[in-house]
Structure formats: structure tokens, C-alpha cells
Design a protein around this motif. Sequence first.
Motif, short mmCIF file in Angstrom:
data_model
loop_
_atom_site.label_atom_id
_atom_site.label_comp_id
_atom_site.label_asym_id
_atom_site.label_seq_id
_atom_site.Cartn_x
_atom_site.Cartn_y
_atom_site.Cartn_z
N VAL A 1 48.14 39.34 45.65
CA VAL A 1 48.61 39.46 47.03
C VAL A 1 49.40 40.77 47.15
O VAL A 1 50.25 41.06 46.32
N ALA A 2 49.10 41.56 48.18
CA ALA A 2 49.78 42.83 48.46
C ALA A 2 49.61 43.87 47.35
O ALA A 2 50.39 44.80 47.24
N GLN A 3 48.59 43.72 46.51
CA GLN A 3 48.33 44.73 45.47
C GLN A 3 47.17 45.61 45.91
O GLN A 3 46.14 45.11 46.37
N LEU A 4 47.34 46.92 45.75
CA LEU A 4 46.28 47.86 46.13
C LEU A 4 45.27 48.05 45.00
O LEU A 4 44.11 48.38 45.23
N LEU A 5 45.73 47.88 43.77
CA LEU A 5 44.87 48.11 42.60
C LEU A 5 44.79 46.87 41.73
O LEU A 5 45.65 45.99 41.79
N ARG A 6 43.75 46.82 40.91
CA ARG A 6 43.67 45.75 39.91
C ARG A 6 44.80 45.95 38.90
O ARG A 6 45.19 47.10 38.63
N PRO A 7 45.31 44.86 38.28
CA PRO A 7 46.43 45.01 37.35
C PRO A 7 46.11 45.91 36.16
O PRO A 7 46.94 46.72 35.74
N PHE A 8 44.88 45.81 35.60
CA PHE A 8 44.54 46.60 34.40
C PHE A 8 43.46 47.64 34.72
O PHE A 8 42.42 47.29 35.29
N SER A 9 43.71 48.89 34.33
CA SER A 9 42.67 49.93 34.51
C SER A 9 41.61 49.76 33.42
O SER A 9 41.81 49.00 32.47
N LYS A 10 40.51 50.51 33.53
CA LYS A 10 39.41 50.37 32.57
C LYS A 10 39.81 50.73 31.14
O LYS A 10 39.20 50.26 30.18
N THR A 11 40.84 51.56 31.00
CA THR A 11 41.24 51.99 29.65
C THR A 11 42.44 51.18 29.12
O THR A 11 42.91 51.42 28.02
N ASP A 12 42.91 50.23 29.92
CA ASP A 12 44.08 49.43 29.51
C ASP A 12 43.67 48.45 28.40
O ASP A 12 42.74 47.66 28.59
N PRO A 13 44.36 48.48 27.24
CA PRO A 13 43.98 47.56 26.15
C PRO A 13 44.13 46.08 26.54
O PRO A 13 43.45 45.22 25.98
N ARG A 14 44.96 45.79 27.55
CA ARG A 14 45.15 44.38 27.97
C ARG A 14 43.91 43.82 28.67
O ARG A 14 43.76 42.60 28.78
N LEU A 15 43.03 44.72 29.14
CA LEU A 15 41.81 44.27 29.82
C LEU A 15 40.94 43.40 28.90
O LEU A 15 40.25 42.49 29.35
N GLN A 16 41.02 43.67 27.58
CA GLN A 16 40.23 42.88 26.61
C GLN A 16 40.68 41.42 26.56
O GLN A 16 39.94 40.55 26.11
N VAL A 17 41.90 41.16 27.02
CA VAL A 17 42.44 39.80 26.98
C VAL A 17 42.06 39.00 28.23
O VAL A 17 42.07 37.78 28.24
N ALA A 18 41.71 39.71 29.33
CA ALA A 18 41.43 39.04 30.61
C ALA A 18 40.29 38.04 30.47
O ALA A 18 39.31 38.28 29.76
N ILE A 19 40.41 36.90 31.16
CA ILE A 19 39.34 35.89 31.17
C ILE A 19 38.24 36.43 32.10
O ILE A 19 38.51 36.70 33.28
N PRO A 20 37.01 36.60 31.60
CA PRO A 20 35.99 37.35 32.35
C PRO A 20 35.80 36.94 33.80
O PRO A 20 35.80 37.77 34.69
N ASP A 21 35.64 35.66 34.09
CA ASP A 21 35.33 35.25 35.46
C ASP A 21 36.54 34.75 36.24
O ASP A 21 36.41 34.36 37.39
N GLY A 22 37.71 34.70 35.60
CA GLY A 22 38.86 34.10 36.28
C GLY A 22 38.65 32.60 36.38
O GLY A 22 37.56 32.09 36.09
N GLU A 23 39.67 31.87 36.79
CA GLU A 23 39.56 30.41 36.88
C GLU A 23 40.43 29.93 38.03
O GLU A 23 41.65 29.91 37.92
N PRO A 24 39.82 29.52 39.18
CA PRO A 24 40.62 29.13 40.35
C PRO A 24 41.59 27.98 40.08
O PRO A 24 42.62 27.88 40.71
N LEU A 25 41.26 27.12 39.11
CA LEU A 25 42.12 25.97 38.85
C LEU A 25 43.51 26.36 38.34
O LEU A 25 44.44 25.56 38.40
#
Length: 376
Positions: free
Chosen positions: A241-265
Amino acid sequence: MGEFESGALGRVTVYSIKGCPHCVQAKATIRDLGVPVCDIDVGSHSEVRVKLKELTGRSTVPQIFFNGVHVGGNDDLQKLAPDELQRLVTLVKEEPVPADAPPLPEKNLPDDTAAETEKAAELSLLVRELILKLFSEHLSADGKSVDYKGMSANPDFQRYCDLAIQLQRVELLSLSREEKMAFFINIYNALVIHGYLRLGPPTNMWQRYRFFNYVSYLIGGEVFTLQDIENGVLRGNRKGVAQLLRPFSKTDPRLQVAIPDGEPLIHFALNCGAKGCPPIKTYTPEDIDNQLRTAAEAFLENDDGCTVDSGKKEVRLSQIFKWYKADFGGTDEKLLEWVLHHMGDSPKKTSLQGVVSAGKTKVSFLPYDWSSNSSH
């Protein structure tokens, strides 16, 4: 399982969880009636939680029984007419518990918060259990407010801080989807409380924005704010909410931890319904998907999650569904489909089915209560 004094032939059974304000309030009300209370923590007894759902058709706690008579939750208890309440008190005092009374746990589980371990799942459970213990010890008698000042002076809080430091040694890349989800949900919920203790609860929009973008833990060598955990990891690196950019850029090492599809639950695990909390406070990798479904069902049971007005053909939903509409399909139609699919069988679900099948359903959103539960 709480002990209860003798004197009456029967008992009042309260199914609750640690740190649930509605459970605290219900138990205080019942004790004032002078009847024995048998308090069962369904957070520690999953087999009882399953039986309770079968018995009551509800996923929220507390659930209250006077001998074999099911009263419902805290709201139901507070609304009982004085003569009906007196009849139930007399029943407990004068009649023994019937053979078909609600279930008790077969045995108490040991309190195992001592085994400090480096394994991610167990560490996240320890962190969450310890903050819940602190939380429940500093809830007011009516269950409506938390003494955060008293909590931060409790020696257990220092132990909590020491545990949180161990998070930097967690190896995140080796975790499965289920392990990651349970780990980050538990850590997020604990971090919110830790942030309240350190900074005080945010009181306006700007403070809330800062709080969620600033309060963080060092996990596995990387910094994760509340915003990073929710939108970066658990929602599959989507804008918040109110974010202009995604939290992790393509080169951010934390992106490898993200859950690929997200989970609405996850949205129903990262908060607690106002009239009854989801009956799970800590999440485990082995059963994470069922636990999340239960939390969503409990949230939708509450009127601050969803209300249905058949006359006006209107469905009112929590703001969560507005803020994160993309997670639930992106259109009103898909949103209603998702809600129907995740509701437990109830009169509310039947009403919703009727409204949706009639077509031209109006979807609106309920006001969101941001008020803090701090007693200072």
C-alpha cells in the motif's frame, strides 16, 4: 490446561489461546460468577481444536461451554440475559458434567521454550511463543489493553531480545516454501510487538508508514523490515500500500527468499480479528496451509471481516480486501468467489451464496480500526 477449584458439581470449559484479549475478558467474567473455569489452550492441543470445530462449527476462540451447553464466544457471553446466565450458573453448580461434555486434552504438552536451537522453524516458534507469553502476562483484566511498558521491564523480554539476535544465523536459502512461510509469519507478528515495545505504537498515518518501513530484524545476514517481510517475502515481491516500487530490486539478494507466487492467506495470519482471534497464534511448517485456511475462516466469521446484507444485495468486506485486491483476483467478482471459497459453512455463507447467485452484488469496504491496544 488451567486448574479449577472444586465446590460446584460441573464446570465451565473455555477453549482459548495465549495472548487473546477476548479469551481473557471471557474468563474474567466467568470467574466473577463464582463458578469453576477449566481453561484449555487450543494453541497447544491441535486434536482438541479439530474436535471443537466439528462440535461448534466455529473457528474462533474463545468458545465457552457451561457443562454441555455451548454459549459461543465472548460476545455471546456478554450479551446473555441475566436470567439465562443465572440458569447456566445454577446448572454448573448443581449438576455434574454430562458424559457428552466437550473434549479435554488427553495430556498436557510440556512447556518447551527452553531448548534454544538454531533451526529456523524452531527458532521462529520460540521467538513467537516467548513474545506471546509476555503479551498474555501483560494483558489487562478485561483483555482490552496491553501494558507495553511493563512488558519491556519483564526479564523475559531480555531473553526475547537475545533470541532475536540469533536470527542473523538462520540459513534462509535452504528453507522450503512451507518453512519460509511459517518462519516469516511468526517473525513478523513478533517483530510488530517488539517494535511497539521499542518505539511505542504508531498513532497516525505517517508514523505507521515509518514504523512498517523502519522496524526490522537482521535475518541470515540481511535486514528485513516489516514491509520487506509482508510484501517482499510473503506476497512474492509485490508493491505494498502506498509503495511506488517493489520491495526488492532484481539484484537484491533478498529476492531469492521471496515466495514465488505470494500467498493471499497470509493476510489473515498477520492480524487478529477484533471480536474473536484466529485459534492459531504460532504457525508450523508441517501444517501451514491448513492453519492459514483456518485463520481466514475465523476472520471471515467475524463481522469486522465480512458482513452480508441480503436486502440491499451488498457485501461489506475488511479494508484488507481493498488494499490487496490484486492478491484476491483483482475484480469484485473474483473477490467474492475467493471469500465464498474460504468461508466455513454458516448462515452467513448461505446468505452470501444467495446474494452472489442473484447477481449485481454491491461490494463495499468496512472502516478499519487502527486504534492501539496500549494501556499507556
